[in-house]
Write an enzyme that holds these catalytic residues in place. Structure first.
Site, PDB file in Angstrom:
ATOM      1  N   TYR A 153      47.701   3.191  57.336  1.00 29.13           N
ATOM      2  CA  TYR A 153      47.389   3.462  58.738  1.00 29.13           C
ATOM      3  C   TYR A 153      46.197   2.614  59.195  1.00 29.13           C
ATOM      4  CZ  TYR A 153      45.919   5.567  63.055  1.00 29.13           C
ATOM      5  OH  TYR A 153      45.547   5.726  64.369  1.00 29.13           O
TER       6      TYR A 153
ATOM      7  N   ARG B  13      44.126  15.617  66.072  1.00 29.55           N
ATOM      8  CA  ARG B  13      44.566  14.399  65.429  1.00 29.55           C
ATOM      9  C   ARG B  13      43.937  14.351  64.057  1.00 29.55           C
ATOM     10  NH1 ARG B  13      44.237   9.488  69.031  1.00 29.55           N
ATOM     11  NH2 ARG B  13      45.195   8.991  67.095  1.00 29.55           N
TER      12      ARG B  13
ATOM     13  N   PHE C 143      28.779 -11.880  65.116  1.00 29.20           N
ATOM     14  CA  PHE C 143      29.865 -11.075  65.677  1.00 29.20           C
ATOM     15  C   PHE C 143      30.503 -10.191  64.594  1.00 29.20           C
ATOM     16  CE2 PHE C 143      34.499 -10.836  66.203  1.00 29.20           C
ATOM     17  CZ  PHE C 143      34.573 -10.059  67.344  1.00 29.20           C
TER      18      PHE C 143
HETATM   19  C1  D61 Z   1      35.014  -8.675  62.435  1.00 26.64           C
HETATM   20  C2  D61 Z   1      34.493  -8.194  63.618  1.00 26.64           C
HETATM   21  C3  D61 Z   1      35.061  -7.097  64.225  1.00 26.64           C
HETATM   22  C4  D61 Z   1      36.157  -6.470  63.644  1.00 26.64           C
HETATM   23  C5  D61 Z   1      36.680  -6.966  62.458  1.00 26.64           C
HETATM   24  C6  D61 Z   1      36.092  -8.079  61.843  1.00 26.64           C
HETATM   25  C7  D61 Z   1      37.794  -6.354  61.891  1.00 26.64           C
HETATM   26  C8  D61 Z   1      38.353  -5.284  62.495  1.00 26.64           C
HETATM   27  C9  D61 Z   1      37.842  -4.786  63.666  1.00 26.64           C
HETATM   28  C10 D61 Z   1      36.752  -5.370  64.258  1.00 26.64           C
HETATM   29  C11 D61 Z   1      38.495  -3.616  64.296  1.00 26.64           C
HETATM   30  C12 D61 Z   1      37.737  -2.382  63.951  1.00 26.64           C
HETATM   31  C13 D61 Z   1      38.209  -1.166  64.674  1.00 26.64           C
HETATM   32  C14 D61 Z   1      37.205  -0.059  64.384  1.00 26.64           C
HETATM   33  C15 D61 Z   1      37.086   0.881  65.532  1.00 26.64           C
HETATM   34  N1  D61 Z   1      38.302   1.632  65.667  1.00 26.64           N
HETATM   35  C16 D61 Z   1      38.933   1.762  66.835  1.00 26.64           C
HETATM   36  O1  D61 Z   1      38.516   1.232  67.844  1.00 26.64           O
HETATM   37  C17 D61 Z   1      40.211   2.579  66.796  1.00 26.64           C
HETATM   38  O2  D61 Z   1      41.263   1.944  67.457  1.00 26.64           O
HETATM   39  C18 D61 Z   1      41.935   1.020  66.650  1.00 26.64           C
HETATM   40  C19 D61 Z   1      43.032   0.320  67.428  1.00 26.64           C
HETATM   41  C20 D61 Z   1      42.496  -0.610  68.503  1.00 26.64           C
HETATM   42  C21 D61 Z   1      41.594  -1.657  67.938  1.00 26.64           C
HETATM   43  C22 D61 Z   1      40.968  -2.389  69.071  1.00 26.64           C
HETATM   44  C23 D61 Z   1      39.887  -3.365  68.660  1.00 26.64           C
HETATM   45  C24 D61 Z   1      38.679  -2.916  68.199  1.00 26.64           C
HETATM   46  C25 D61 Z   1      37.659  -3.789  67.895  1.00 26.64           C
HETATM   47  C26 D61 Z   1      37.849  -5.150  68.122  1.00 26.64           C
HETATM   48  C27 D61 Z   1      39.087  -5.614  68.601  1.00 26.64           C
HETATM   49  C28 D61 Z   1      40.094  -4.709  68.864  1.00 26.64           C
HETATM   50  C29 D61 Z   1      39.247  -6.978  68.860  1.00 26.64           C
HETATM   51  C30 D61 Z   1      38.217  -7.860  68.656  1.00 26.64           C
HETATM   52  C31 D61 Z   1      37.003  -7.391  68.174  1.00 26.64           C
HETATM   53  C32 D61 Z   1      36.816  -6.055  67.894  1.00 26.64           C
HETATM   54  C33 D61 Z   1      39.933   3.961  67.391  1.00 26.64           C
HETATM   55  O3  D61 Z   1      39.678   3.879  68.753  1.00 26.64           O
HETATM   56  C34 D61 Z   1      39.228   5.072  69.352  1.00 26.64           C
HETATM   57  C35 D61 Z   1      37.777   4.901  69.621  1.00 26.64           C
HETATM   58  O4  D61 Z   1      36.991   4.988  68.676  1.00 26.64           O
HETATM   59  O5  D61 Z   1      37.427   4.662  70.795  1.00 26.64           O
HETATM   60  C36 D61 Z   1      41.143   4.814  67.095  1.00 26.64           C
HETATM   61  O6  D61 Z   1      41.934   5.124  67.972  1.00 26.64           O
HETATM   62  O7  D61 Z   1      41.266   5.165  65.918  1.00 26.64           O
HETATM   63 MG    MG Z   2      44.086   5.117  68.159  1.00 25.25          MG
END
Ligand code: D61
Ligand code: MG
Length: 414
Positions: free
Chosen positions: A168, A225, A285
């Protein structure tokens, strides 16, 4: 900004907080003039205070691609997170989302507050997406497709085993890591990182979120959830929600510590990934969210408050991390500090104490072996005498009030 009480208790937070405040207000003023890009960047600031700041300091071309990547996935996640959409409506949208980004007339209304605005005005995001370079578009499309399919799979399936949990987290965050590595590579600034390391970067961040957000997720209306894997929590309670009841406090904290220990398995990979980056803005970043994650895990470990309310790092500590995370030496230093903090919190009677300690010690060893942590201030020890600081602080607060008024009057002129 941090509360006055917090600043008085941590006077050295003041300067980084001011710097952060200025950087944030500058970033908000640099909204592009075209309506679709203007929408995307102001949306980025509204939906993610933390990522907006780190995205902001990337070079223009990569920044645009990362901004759109973020908004597309945030929109996809808004569909996933909206528990009021029936499954038979939700699943096809998740699966076809990667095609919707090419259609700037498509939109689907859901979510609340700023997320609802993002969904209602999604055409601005599609329009901006269509202006990106082909390689950026293809990377975003591919990841959106795989994430949508993965989310759809987990709509009808619970996170039972630790493998399910990793799977997941791979869909919702590991894939973001893979996509970002592709975007960095497409920009010409970095080599293409191995998928397994990129995946770990996302897993470490996502697992930290899942641990910290236990209460918020379990109390979600209309339906709770659940992301903590049964394979872990079933060793402590009969139902996941039992962890929040006071009579289960001891078991709850043990389960929490088990979850933190699981998250620590990704630290090695994350350090390896970051140490291979060359571009300073890409490095920052990537590194800032990772340092915040280990800091958050250190704060949550053995902390019953995770089951009672919101556990968050103080604003001032966040500001310090943003200010002081520039090189790999800073990252090793920070991971070392937070590992020490974790170590000091391990209770010898915790069922996983040995496993936890061995993972913490492995991290400390990696940081020491790199031999880079010279001459830096600690995040966890108070480093300055407090007495002489109070008069200086009063002065600075007065200055802050002046500056705040100055900026407020400037922005009201627009
Ligand atoms: C380097 C820098 C940033 C990074 C990375 C490597 C690798 C992965 C990530 C960022 C993503 C980390 C996500 C951690 C936070 N989790 C969430 O926001 C959950 O949603 C996941 C699905 C959507 C992801 C959207 C996203 C997030 C960060 C980004 C990105 C896209 C694109 C570019 C940079 C960063 C979480 O959301 C609800 C909430 O916490 O608001 C969930 O639904 O579980
Ligand atoms: Mg989500």
């Amino acid at each position: 900004m941090g509360s006055l009480g917090a600043i008085l208790r941590h006077p050295s937070d003041f300067y980084p907080l001011m710097k952060l405040k200025m950087a944030a207000s500058n970033a908000e003023k640099q909204i592009p003039p075209q309506p679709h890009w203007g929408f995307c960047y102001s949306m980025l600031h509204k939906v993610s205070r933390s990522f907006a700041l780190v995205i902001q300091q990337l070079g223009t071309e990569l920044r645009d691609a990362v901004c759109i990547f973020y908004l597309v996935l945030r929109a996809l996640d808004t569909v996933e997170d909206d528990t009021s959409i029936p499954t038979d409506v939700k699943v096809p949208i998740l699966k076809a989302f990667h095609q919707h980004v090419y259609d700037n007339e498509w939109h689907f209304s859901c979510g609340t507050k700023e997320y609802k605005v993002l969904m209602d005005q999604f055409h601005h995001v599609s329009t901006a997406f269509l202006e990106l370079g082909k390689r950026y578009q293809e990377a975003i499309e591919e990841i959106t497709k795989r994430m949508g399919a993965g989310m759809a799979k987990f709509i009808c399936k619970e996170v039972e085993t630790i493998d399910d949990y990793d799977e997941y987290c791979h869909y919702v965050a590991g894939l973001v890591g893979l996509g970002l590595s592709k975007l960095f590579h497409a920009s010409g600034a970095e080599d293409l990182a191995p998928d397994s390391l990129s995946n770990s970067m996302g897993l470490f961040l996502q697992k930290t979120n899942i641990i910290r957000d236990y209460l918020e997720d379990i109390n979600e209306i209309p339906k709770s959830r659940m992301f903590w894997p049964r394979q872990i929590w079933s060793n402590y309670v009969n139902k996941l929600e039992d962890l929040k009841y006071e009579e289960n406090s001891e078991k709850a904290v043990q389960c929490l510590n088990d979850m933190v220990t699981n998250a620590l398995t990704h630290v090695e990979d994350c350090l390896t990934y970051m140490s291979a980056l060359r571009d300073p803005s890409i490095f920052r970043f990537c590194a800032i969210p990772q340092v915040m994650a280990i800091g958050t895990l250190a704060l949550c470990y053995n902390n019953i408050e995770v089951f009672r309310g919101v556990v968050k790092m103080r604003r001032g500590l966040t500001a310090k991390i943003i200010d002081r995370t520039r090189t790999m030496a800073d990252v090793y230093g920070a991971f070392y500090d937070f590992s020490c903090m974790l170590k000091s919190k391990v209770d010898k009677n915790d069922p996983n104490a040995t496993k936890t300690l061995s993972r913490i010690e492995a991290t400390q060893k990696s940081c020491r072996d790199a031999g880079l942590r010279n001459k830096r201030k600690s995040y966890i020890l108070p480093s300055e005498p407090r007495y002489s600081f109070v008069p200086v602080l009063v002065l600075l607060i007065i200055l802050a009030i002046f500056l705040a008024q100055f900026f407020a009057s400037r922005s009201s002129n627009y």
